[in-house]
Design a protein around this motif. Structure first.
Motif, PDB file in Angstrom:
ATOM      1  N   VAL A 174     -81.477  25.538  16.128  1.00 20.57           N
ATOM      2  CA  VAL A 174     -81.392  24.681  17.318  1.00 20.57           C
ATOM      3  C   VAL A 174     -81.075  25.524  18.547  1.00 20.57           C
ATOM      4  O   VAL A 174     -81.667  25.342  19.619  1.00 20.57           O
ATOM      5  CB  VAL A 174     -80.313  23.585  17.128  1.00 20.57           C
ATOM      6  CG1 VAL A 174     -79.998  22.898  18.457  1.00 20.57           C
ATOM      7  CG2 VAL A 174     -80.782  22.549  16.114  1.00 20.57           C
ATOM      8  N   LYS A 205     -92.806  20.745  15.015  1.00 19.97           N
ATOM      9  CA  LYS A 205     -91.956  19.589  14.708  1.00 19.97           C
ATOM     10  C   LYS A 205     -90.509  19.844  15.113  1.00 19.97           C
ATOM     11  O   LYS A 205     -89.840  18.949  15.651  1.00 19.97           O
ATOM     12  CB  LYS A 205     -92.030  19.271  13.215  1.00 19.97           C
ATOM     13  CG  LYS A 205     -93.351  18.667  12.767  1.00 19.97           C
ATOM     14  CD  LYS A 205     -93.267  18.132  11.344  1.00 19.97           C
ATOM     15  CE  LYS A 205     -93.133  19.250  10.335  1.00 19.97           C
ATOM     16  NZ  LYS A 205     -93.174  18.728   8.949  1.00 19.97           N
ATOM     17  N   PHE A 206     -90.028  21.037  14.869  1.00 17.85           N
ATOM     18  CA  PHE A 206     -88.641  21.353  15.215  1.00 17.85           C
ATOM     19  C   PHE A 206     -88.446  21.343  16.730  1.00 17.85           C
ATOM     20  O   PHE A 206     -87.411  20.895  17.231  1.00 17.85           O
ATOM     21  CB  PHE A 206     -88.258  22.724  14.636  1.00 17.85           C
ATOM     22  CG  PHE A 206     -86.780  22.973  14.620  1.00 17.85           C
ATOM     23  CD1 PHE A 206     -85.991  22.379  13.657  1.00 17.85           C
ATOM     24  CD2 PHE A 206     -86.189  23.788  15.571  1.00 17.85           C
ATOM     25  CE1 PHE A 206     -84.604  22.609  13.634  1.00 17.85           C
ATOM     26  CE2 PHE A 206     -84.827  24.019  15.561  1.00 17.85           C
ATOM     27  CZ  PHE A 206     -84.032  23.433  14.586  1.00 17.85           C
ATOM     28  N   LEU A 241     -87.885  17.777  17.953  1.00 12.36           N
ATOM     29  CA  LEU A 241     -86.535  17.303  17.662  1.00 12.36           C
ATOM     30  C   LEU A 241     -85.533  17.823  18.681  1.00 12.36           C
ATOM     31  O   LEU A 241     -84.733  17.059  19.239  1.00 12.36           O
ATOM     32  CB  LEU A 241     -86.129  17.738  16.251  1.00 12.36           C
ATOM     33  CG  LEU A 241     -84.682  17.422  15.839  1.00 12.36           C
ATOM     34  CD1 LEU A 241     -84.455  15.929  15.816  1.00 12.36           C
ATOM     35  CD2 LEU A 241     -84.372  18.051  14.472  1.00 12.36           C
ATOM     36  N   MET A 296     -83.477  15.673  21.668  1.00 10.78           N
ATOM     37  CA  MET A 296     -82.015  15.680  21.692  1.00 10.78           C
ATOM     38  C   MET A 296     -81.489  16.093  23.073  1.00 10.78           C
ATOM     39  O   MET A 296     -80.575  15.469  23.616  1.00 10.78           O
ATOM     40  CB  MET A 296     -81.484  16.641  20.611  1.00 10.78           C
ATOM     41  CG  MET A 296     -81.670  16.155  19.179  1.00 10.78           C
ATOM     42  SD  MET A 296     -81.381  17.462  17.949  1.00 10.78           S
ATOM     43  CE  MET A 296     -79.742  18.036  18.408  1.00 10.78           C
ATOM     44  N   THR A 300     -95.710   9.989  16.501  1.00 10.65           N
ATOM     45  CA  THR A 300     -95.190  11.351  16.348  1.00 10.65           C
ATOM     46  C   THR A 300     -94.627  11.576  14.948  1.00 10.65           C
ATOM     47  O   THR A 300     -94.908  12.592  14.298  1.00 10.65           O
ATOM     48  CB  THR A 300     -94.103  11.636  17.396  1.00 10.65           C
ATOM     49  OG1 THR A 300     -94.647  11.424  18.706  1.00 10.65           O
ATOM     50  CG2 THR A 300     -93.602  13.065  17.296  1.00 10.65           C
ATOM     51  N   VAL A 301     -93.827  10.609  14.470  1.00 12.31           N
ATOM     52  CA  VAL A 301     -93.220  10.740  13.141  1.00 12.31           C
ATOM     53  C   VAL A 301     -94.284  10.701  12.047  1.00 12.31           C
ATOM     54  O   VAL A 301     -94.198  11.423  11.047  1.00 12.31           O
ATOM     55  CB  VAL A 301     -92.183   9.612  12.918  1.00 12.31           C
ATOM     56  CG1 VAL A 301     -91.705   9.603  11.468  1.00 12.31           C
ATOM     57  CG2 VAL A 301     -90.999   9.796  13.850  1.00 12.31           C
TER      58      VAL A 301
END
Length: 489
Positions: free
Chosen positions: A32, A335-336, A339, A343, A459-460
């Motif tokens: 992250v 994908k990461f 996320l 956030m 997206t998911v």
């Protein structure tokens, strides 16, 4: 110092393997942190660039305050309606390059970036010519929408002065997307800062000192936008984009049909979103006590515009990250990235959400002396705060769509959610249930919420391995027959 493409490729492939092997919270947080550094490297300058360029028109309106009220109204009308329409179309069409240039850069097809940019110049310049009648007949168009006759005549004259800005839009956005795809966002920020300072000085000189009125305002604003265009192109032409810019090429005129279709889909997607809030103001003008309703909504949308510049920075960042990672064949990293960006953007959304609720009794005061308008703005605080919260996520999801090349799909989603759900529900609450401007905005907010949920679902539910393969085929499709970087004019 900007990261070299080869270094990105080596680190990216290693990270793709590492993401597959995350087994602890510590490993997750380390990744992250790495992604956040990449995010802010892109988002920070992108936010500043958006704010600086958004401020060019705002500065002109501020200096127009030194003129008569009629001239101020004319400048504001041209800036929001005529130039706003052109800006949305040009930005939307230019965003096709976010997909193509970003994925080509990720795939190390650097020579195609310059070709794509030149193709976009051809298409956007043609669109500028198509939009010329809007500038030439602005007075008649404004009168058609029942604008005040004096304002319409003067805004029409100012529109004629602002034609050079239209063609600056057509050249600017392709260059920006070209630079953005290579993560050269700091260059864009520096050029925008120089243009803004230049605009401030020239506006003061021409409007305040030389008393040139609308001619001075137009001259300064046109010059500022051309400073942006010329400054960025000089950076490109002087060799700071090796491999990506190899001079002018006849390849720019090949495969224009397929390229134009993606550009038009991008423009429709973007414009359906921009015009949604314009409809809010138009519909509010038909409510009871319309002057107060329009004033209250205008204040909120003014604040919304400034705050959206932050979220547009995240939009640009995720678009680059997604297109680069898909182009490089790294679906897990893509994908990461989604996320981490969601956030980060959501944190800002929660901050803006809280500020509006805490300051609901006073946040309208700087914009008006009318107690009725302040009260109306306060009454909108809850629905406005939720708008900002949803808008912190929605631009990120739109950026994902652009990076992945889903412009046509999102255009249909926007049409359905905004215009078939949001506006009808807003009209129902405002008119049938007599909830006024608050009902209108609440109903339209259902469209925004539905669009956000649909984009989250898309997206998911996406197979990102398949998207990475489609990115490779898209590069081949829109690359056309241009294989060598030596075909120069």
């Amino acid at each position: 110092m900007e990261r070299e493409p080869l270094e990105d490729a080596l680190l990216g492939r290693k990270r793709e393997r590492d993401l597959e092997e995350i087994k602890s919270v510590r490993q997750f947080m380390e990744h992250v942190w790495e992604e956040k550094k990449k995010l802010w490297y892109l988002a920070g300058p992108a936010i500043f660039t958006s704010l600086a360029q958004y401020s060019l028109g705002a500065v002109t309106q501020i200096f127009a305050g030194h003129l008569t009220t009629l001239e101020l109204d004319a400048v504001s009308t041209e800036n929001m309606v005529i130039a706003g329409l052109a800006f949305g179309i040009m930005l939307g069409m230019g965003s096709a390059l976010e997909t193509l240039c970003g994925q080509a850069f990720g795939a190390k097809q650097l020579h195609m970036l310059g070709i794509y940019m030149q193709r976009s110049w051809v298409i956007l310049t043609a669109m500028c010519i198509c939009l010329l009648p809007i500038y030439l007949f602005a007075t008649h168009i404004l009168l058609l929408f029942h604008q005040d006759a004096e304002i319409a005549v003067l805004a029409g004259r100012f529109s004629l002065y602002m034609i050079p800005q239209l063609f600056a839009y057509g050249l600017n956005f392709p260059i920006q997307k070209f630079l953005q795809a290579q993560s050269k966002v700091m260059t864009m920020a520096v050029v925008s800062a120089v243009a803004l300072l230049f605009h401030l000085f020239l506006s003061w000189l021409l409007i305040v000192q030389f008393k040139l009125g609308l001619v001075g305002a137009a001259t300064s604003l046109n010059a500022a936008w051309w400073v942006v265009v010329v400054g960025q192109f000089i950076y490109v032409a002087w060799g700071y984009c090796p491999g990506a810019w190899n001079g002018f090429s006849w390849g720019a005129f090949r495969d224009l049909g397929a390229f134009a279709r993606l550009s038009i889909a991008s423009a429709i997607m973007m414009c359906l979103e921009f015009w949604f809030y314009m409809f809010l103001i138009v519909l509010a003008g038909n409510l009871r006590n319309a002057q107060v309703a329009v004033a209250a909504i205008s204040i909120c949308i003014n604040l919304y515009g400034w705050e959206m510049m932050v979220f547009f920075g995240f939009n640009a960042a995720i678009s680059v990250r997604i297109s680069n990672e898909l182009g490089a064949g790294r679906p897990r990293a893509a994908k990461f990235s989604i996320l981490v960006v969601i956030m980060s953007s959501l944190v800002f959304g929660l901050v803006f959400f809280s500020l509006v609720l805490v300051l609901q009794d006073v946040y309208g005061v700087p914009f008006t002396n009318s107690p009725d308008v302040v009260a109306a703005v306060t009454d909108l605080a809850v629905v406005f705060s939720f708008t900002l919260l949803l808008s912190s996520v929605q631009p990120v999801l739109t950026g994902v769509a652009v990076g992945a090349g889903w412009q046509t799909l999102v255009a249909y989603i926007n049409l359905g959610c905004y215009y078939l759900v949001g506006i009808p529900v807003g009209c129902l609450l405002a008119y049938y249930f007599d909830l006024g401007v608050k009902g209108m905005w609440s109903g339209m907010l259902t469209g925004v919420g539905l669009q956000t949920l649909v984009l989250i679902g898309v997206t998911v539910g996406t197979n990102w391995d398949k998207e990475a393969m489609e990115a490779e085929s898209r590069i081949k499709k829109w690359g056309g027959s241009v294989d060598e970087p030596t075909n120069k004019d």
